[in-house]
Write a protein that holds these residues in place. Structure first.
Motif, PDB file in Angstrom:
ATOM      1  N   TYR A 189       0.832  -1.201   0.000  1.00  0.00           N
ATOM      2  CA  TYR A 189       0.000   0.000   0.000  1.00  0.00           C
ATOM      3  C   TYR A 189       0.869   1.254   0.000  1.00  0.00           C
ATOM      4  O   TYR A 189       0.713   2.150  -0.831  1.00  0.00           O
ATOM      5  CB  TYR A 189      -0.919  -0.019   1.226  1.00  0.00           C
ATOM      6  N   PHE A 190       1.812   1.321   0.927  1.00  0.00           N
ATOM      7  CA  PHE A 190       2.627   2.522   1.057  1.00  0.00           C
ATOM      8  C   PHE A 190       3.672   2.632  -0.063  1.00  0.00           C
ATOM      9  O   PHE A 190       4.102   3.739  -0.389  1.00  0.00           O
ATOM     10  CB  PHE A 190       3.281   2.565   2.433  1.00  0.00           C
ATOM     11  N   ASN A 191       4.066   1.507  -0.657  1.00  0.00           N
ATOM     12  CA  ASN A 191       4.949   1.592  -1.824  1.00  0.00           C
ATOM     13  C   ASN A 191       4.229   2.266  -2.988  1.00  0.00           C
ATOM     14  O   ASN A 191       4.793   3.134  -3.657  1.00  0.00           O
ATOM     15  CB  ASN A 191       5.421   0.199  -2.236  1.00  0.00           C
ATOM     16  N   TYR A 192       2.979   1.860  -3.241  1.00  0.00           N
ATOM     17  CA  TYR A 192       2.211   2.470  -4.328  1.00  0.00           C
ATOM     18  C   TYR A 192       1.889   3.931  -4.034  1.00  0.00           C
ATOM     19  O   TYR A 192       1.692   4.735  -4.947  1.00  0.00           O
ATOM     20  CB  TYR A 192       0.902   1.694  -4.567  1.00  0.00           C
ATOM     21  N   LEU A 193       1.825   4.261  -2.746  1.00  0.00           N
ATOM     22  CA  LEU A 193       1.558   5.646  -2.364  1.00  0.00           C
ATOM     23  C   LEU A 193       2.608   6.598  -2.942  1.00  0.00           C
ATOM     24  O   LEU A 193       2.305   7.753  -3.258  1.00  0.00           O
ATOM     25  CB  LEU A 193       1.514   5.745  -0.837  1.00  0.00           C
ATOM     26  N   ALA A 194       3.844   6.124  -3.109  1.00  0.00           N
ATOM     27  CA  ALA A 194       4.922   6.965  -3.650  1.00  0.00           C
ATOM     28  C   ALA A 194       4.582   7.455  -5.050  1.00  0.00           C
ATOM     29  O   ALA A 194       4.867   8.611  -5.408  1.00  0.00           O
ATOM     30  CB  ALA A 194       6.236   6.188  -3.667  1.00  0.00           C
ATOM     31  N   TYR A 195       3.973   6.593  -5.857  1.00  0.00           N
ATOM     32  CA  TYR A 195       3.608   6.969  -7.235  1.00  0.00           C
ATOM     33  C   TYR A 195       2.589   8.095  -7.250  1.00  0.00           C
ATOM     34  O   TYR A 195       2.776   9.119  -7.911  1.00  0.00           O
ATOM     35  CB  TYR A 195       3.061   5.748  -7.971  1.00  0.00           C
ATOM     36  N   GLY A 308       9.574   7.009 -14.172  1.00  0.00           N
ATOM     37  CA  GLY A 308      10.981   6.595 -14.227  1.00  0.00           C
ATOM     38  C   GLY A 308      11.529   6.237 -12.868  1.00  0.00           C
ATOM     39  O   GLY A 308      12.108   5.151 -12.670  1.00  0.00           O
ATOM     40  N   THR A 309      11.347   7.127 -11.894  1.00  0.00           N
ATOM     41  CA  THR A 309      11.879   6.862 -10.545  1.00  0.00           C
ATOM     42  C   THR A 309      11.161   5.711  -9.854  1.00  0.00           C
ATOM     43  O   THR A 309      11.774   4.947  -9.103  1.00  0.00           O
ATOM     44  CB  THR A 309      11.787   8.122  -9.668  1.00  0.00           C
ATOM     45  N   CYS A 310       9.862   5.574 -10.111  1.00  0.00           N
ATOM     46  CA  CYS A 310       9.099   4.500  -9.458  1.00  0.00           C
ATOM     47  C   CYS A 310       9.469   3.123 -10.000  1.00  0.00           C
ATOM     48  O   CYS A 310       9.545   2.146  -9.249  1.00  0.00           O
ATOM     49  CB  CYS A 310       7.599   4.737  -9.604  1.00  0.00           C
ATOM     50  N   PHE A 311       9.699   3.021 -11.312  1.00  0.00           N
ATOM     51  CA  PHE A 311      10.033   1.730 -11.890  1.00  0.00           C
ATOM     52  C   PHE A 311      11.403   1.239 -11.432  1.00  0.00           C
ATOM     53  O   PHE A 311      11.590   0.044 -11.195  1.00  0.00           O
ATOM     54  CB  PHE A 311       9.990   1.796 -13.426  1.00  0.00           C
ATOM     55  N   ILE A 312      12.365   2.128 -11.318  1.00  0.00           N
ATOM     56  CA  ILE A 312      13.727   1.677 -10.968  1.00  0.00           C
ATOM     57  C   ILE A 312      13.949   1.571  -9.458  1.00  0.00           C
ATOM     58  O   ILE A 312      14.952   0.998  -9.028  1.00  0.00           O
ATOM     59  CB  ILE A 312      14.795   2.615 -11.575  1.00  0.00           C
ATOM     60  N   SER A 313      13.022   2.098  -8.668  1.00  0.00           N
ATOM     61  CA  SER A 313      13.246   2.138  -7.217  1.00  0.00           C
ATOM     62  C   SER A 313      12.516   1.045  -6.446  1.00  0.00           C
ATOM     63  O   SER A 313      12.701   0.909  -5.243  1.00  0.00           O
ATOM     64  CB  SER A 313      12.837   3.503  -6.661  1.00  0.00           C
ATOM     65  N   GLY A 314      11.658   0.255  -7.114  1.00  0.00           N
ATOM     66  CA  GLY A 314      10.986  -0.841  -6.431  1.00  0.00           C
ATOM     67  C   GLY A 314       9.544  -0.596  -6.079  1.00  0.00           C
ATOM     68  O   GLY A 314       8.953  -1.390  -5.346  1.00  0.00           O
ATOM     69  N   VAL A 315       8.955   0.494  -6.580  1.00  0.00           N
ATOM     70  CA  VAL A 315       7.538   0.769  -6.296  1.00  0.00           C
ATOM     71  C   VAL A 315       6.653  -0.251  -7.008  1.00  0.00           C
ATOM     72  O   VAL A 315       5.735  -0.823  -6.412  1.00  0.00           O
ATOM     73  CB  VAL A 315       7.161   2.203  -6.719  1.00  0.00           C
ATOM     74  N   PHE A 316       6.922  -0.494  -8.294  1.00  0.00           N
ATOM     75  CA  PHE A 316       6.115  -1.424  -9.084  1.00  0.00           C
ATOM     76  C   PHE A 316       6.750  -2.816  -9.163  1.00  0.00           C
ATOM     77  O   PHE A 316       6.055  -3.813  -9.186  1.00  0.00           O
ATOM     78  CB  PHE A 316       5.912  -0.882 -10.496  1.00  0.00           C
ATOM     79  N   VAL A 317       8.072  -2.864  -9.222  1.00  0.00           N
ATOM     80  CA  VAL A 317       8.801  -4.133  -9.291  1.00  0.00           C
ATOM     81  C   VAL A 317       9.606  -4.276  -8.001  1.00  0.00           C
ATOM     82  O   VAL A 317      10.324  -3.351  -7.629  1.00  0.00           O
ATOM     83  CB  VAL A 317       9.750  -4.167 -10.506  1.00  0.00           C
ATOM     84  N   PRO A 318       9.482  -5.403  -7.282  1.00  0.00           N
ATOM     85  CA  PRO A 318      10.234  -5.570  -6.026  1.00  0.00           C
ATOM     86  C   PRO A 318      11.727  -5.339  -6.209  1.00  0.00           C
ATOM     87  O   PRO A 318      12.305  -5.739  -7.220  1.00  0.00           O
ATOM     88  CB  PRO A 318       9.936  -7.025  -5.635  1.00  0.00           C
ATOM     89  N   GLN A 319      12.332  -4.702  -5.231  1.00  0.00           N
ATOM     90  CA  GLN A 319      13.761  -4.395  -5.312  1.00  0.00           C
ATOM     91  C   GLN A 319      14.616  -5.643  -5.445  1.00  0.00           C
ATOM     92  O   GLN A 319      15.693  -5.601  -6.049  1.00  0.00           O
ATOM     93  CB  GLN A 319      14.191  -3.585  -4.086  1.00  0.00           C
ATOM     94  N   GLY A 323      18.242  -5.413 -11.027  1.00  0.00           N
ATOM     95  CA  GLY A 323      19.669  -5.652 -11.180  1.00  0.00           C
ATOM     96  C   GLY A 323      20.501  -4.679 -10.370  1.00  0.00           C
ATOM     97  O   GLY A 323      20.009  -3.642  -9.905  1.00  0.00           O
ATOM     98  N   LYS A 324      21.780  -5.003 -10.220  1.00  0.00           N
ATOM     99  CA  LYS A 324      22.672  -4.159  -9.421  1.00  0.00           C
ATOM    100  C   LYS A 324      22.821  -2.764 -10.016  1.00  0.00           C
ATOM    101  O   LYS A 324      22.860  -1.766  -9.293  1.00  0.00           O
ATOM    102  CB  LYS A 324      24.047  -4.827  -9.307  1.00  0.00           C
ATOM    103  N   THR A 325      22.910  -2.696 -11.348  1.00  0.00           N
ATOM    104  CA  THR A 325      23.062  -1.389 -12.005  1.00  0.00           C
ATOM    105  C   THR A 325      21.844  -0.521 -11.770  1.00  0.00           C
ATOM    106  O   THR A 325      21.960   0.682 -11.477  1.00  0.00           O
ATOM    107  CB  THR A 325      23.288  -1.572 -13.518  1.00  0.00           C
ATOM    108  N   VAL A 326      20.662  -1.131 -11.892  1.00  0.00           N
ATOM    109  CA  VAL A 326      19.404  -0.393 -11.670  1.00  0.00           C
ATOM    110  C   VAL A 326      19.323   0.088 -10.228  1.00  0.00           C
ATOM    111  O   VAL A 326      18.942   1.236  -9.960  1.00  0.00           O
ATOM    112  CB  VAL A 326      18.188  -1.276 -12.021  1.00  0.00           C
ATOM    113  N   ILE A 327      19.690  -0.779  -9.291  1.00  0.00           N
ATOM    114  CA  ILE A 327      19.660  -0.421  -7.869  1.00  0.00           C
ATOM    115  C   ILE A 327      20.621   0.727  -7.581  1.00  0.00           C
ATOM    116  O   ILE A 327      20.300   1.655  -6.813  1.00  0.00           O
ATOM    117  CB  ILE A 327      20.009  -1.636  -6.992  1.00  0.00           C
TER     118      ILE A 327
END
Length: 389
Positions: A189-195, A308-319, A323-327
């Motif tokens: 819930y709170f992860n999606y709140l970031a978006y 952009g920030t939500c996709f690479i930070s783990g909001v939509f896809v679990p951290q 990948g390491k580069t994305v993280i």
């Protein structure tokens, strides 16, 4: 407070676009609540193994006692001592363990002989290890009595062994399955709140700043009796008020969906983490509002920055799946540290200082992001003021 009133009039004119992100957020969390399946309970429960017990050491009360003891821990299946039938039973998993007691086993056991039980089991199976431990426990108890109390009658020996083996200790297992389920749902819930939070703040503040940064309006404001310092103060107050109102509206659903859980220590941590992220998101929105010059560009910039920030930070896809580069790239955004804190809070079993330390560190990093972006924003405002003069 003329500027403060105008601020919210500008917000109201863009309310339709802002409301879309509220609706998207509510749809996401409602779907999540209806589709989430709680983890299965993995607590230990004792199970009985199907075994075959074949005894060739007749008239032995010790072997009879062993059989009775095994019958309490396993299901004894009667199959004749036929190699083909026993192998078929093992192959088709009708039984998992076969033990044969050879003739003279009791005599050899009590006299320190080398006669062993003949056992057959499924290779590398847990049931084999389990049954070995049960049999060894019984036979070791027999040897202990025999070595310490010699010439003890078999009836009395069996009675003493059974009395010892019947001793049990009550073990209470605390299950955190329900709490873990609530924590995991709450973290989503709170992860999606970031978006939604970042989208709403960028769109709202950009819409206001485009109005106030209009060249003609800015010149008219400079001629007004309101001091420039007062004007900026009311704008900042408007930004803070808008951010707090947005945060409050976005968290209301959490109290409806998760009820009393939100008043626990972990629930309060989720709220605190989201509030600090709101401050970081506000600084990003304020910077964006001072850079964007038209409403046509505003939506495009909002989508690029937010998605952009939500996709690479783990909001939509679990951290854990990134990948390491994305993280590494994501670590330069407050979204990453916000989601990381949510995941840490959700995985906590005990709320103590040791577990809270990484969460507070992540919060401090988000505050650092907010201050750094605010400093850049003030530099941009100063640069624009110099270029306009």
């Amino acid at each position: 407070m003329q500027v403060y009133k105008v601020y919210f009039k500008a917000i109201y004119k863009n309310m339709t676009q802002i409301a879309i992100y509220f609706i998207v957020f509510l749809v996401l969390v409602v779907v999540l609540a209806n589709t989430y399946t709680s983890p299965t309970d993995t607590n230990y429960t004792e199970t009985k193994v199907n075994i075959v017990f074949i005894n060739y050491d007749k008239d032995s009360k010790i072997v009879e006692g062993l059989k009775n003891y095994l019958s309490q821990k396993a299901n004894i299946v009667n199959i004749e001592d036929n190699t083909q039938k026993l192998q078929d039973a093992l192959f088709f998993r009708e039984v998992e363990y076969i033990v044969k007691v050879p003739d003279g086993f009791t005599k050899g056991l009590l006299n320190g002989g080398s006669i062993r039980l003949d056992k057959t089991s499924l290779p590398s199976s847990t049931s084999s290890v389990y049954m070995d431990s049960i049999i060894n426990k019984y036979l070791n108890t027999v040897k202990m009595y025999d070595s310490n109390i010699g010439n003890l009658p078999e009836e009395e020996l069996i009675r003493s062994i059974n009395k010892d083996l019947d001793q049990k200790t009550d073990v209470k297992l605390n299950s955190y399955a329900n709490e873990a389920s609530e924590s995991e749902k709450c973290s989503y819930y709170f992860n999606y709140l970031a978006y939604s939070m970042l989208s709403i703040l960028i769109l709202g503040i950009c819409a206001v700043m485009i109005v106030f940064n209009n060249t003609d309006l800015k010149k008219r404001n400079l001629c007004s009796p309101i001091k420039l310092r007062t004007m900026y103060f009311q704008l900042i107050l408007g930004n803070l008020s808008f951010a707090i109102i947005t945060w409050f509206l976005l968290i209301i659903a959490s109290f409806i969906m998760y009820g009393s859980y939100m008043f626990t220590a972990k629930g309060m941590l989720f709220l605190l983490n989201s509030l600090i992220f709101t401050i970081a998101a506000l600084s990003i929105a304020y910077l964006t509002g001072n850079v964007v010059k038209s409403k046509k560009v505003m939506s495009a910039v909002a989508n690029v920055v937010v998605l952009g920030t939500c996709f690479i930070s783990g909001v939509f896809v679990p951290q854990a799946l990134l990948g390491k580069t994305v993280i590494t790239i994501a670590s330069f955004t407050p979204n990453y540290w916000y989601v990381k804190s949510n995941n840490t809070i959700a995985s906590m079993v005990n709320v103590n200082m040791e577990n809270l330390t990484p969460v507070f560190i992540n919060m401090l990093i988000m505050i650092g992001f907010a201050l750094a972006v605010l400093a850049i924003t003030l530099l941009v405002i100063k640069q624009k003021r110099v270029s306009d003069s």
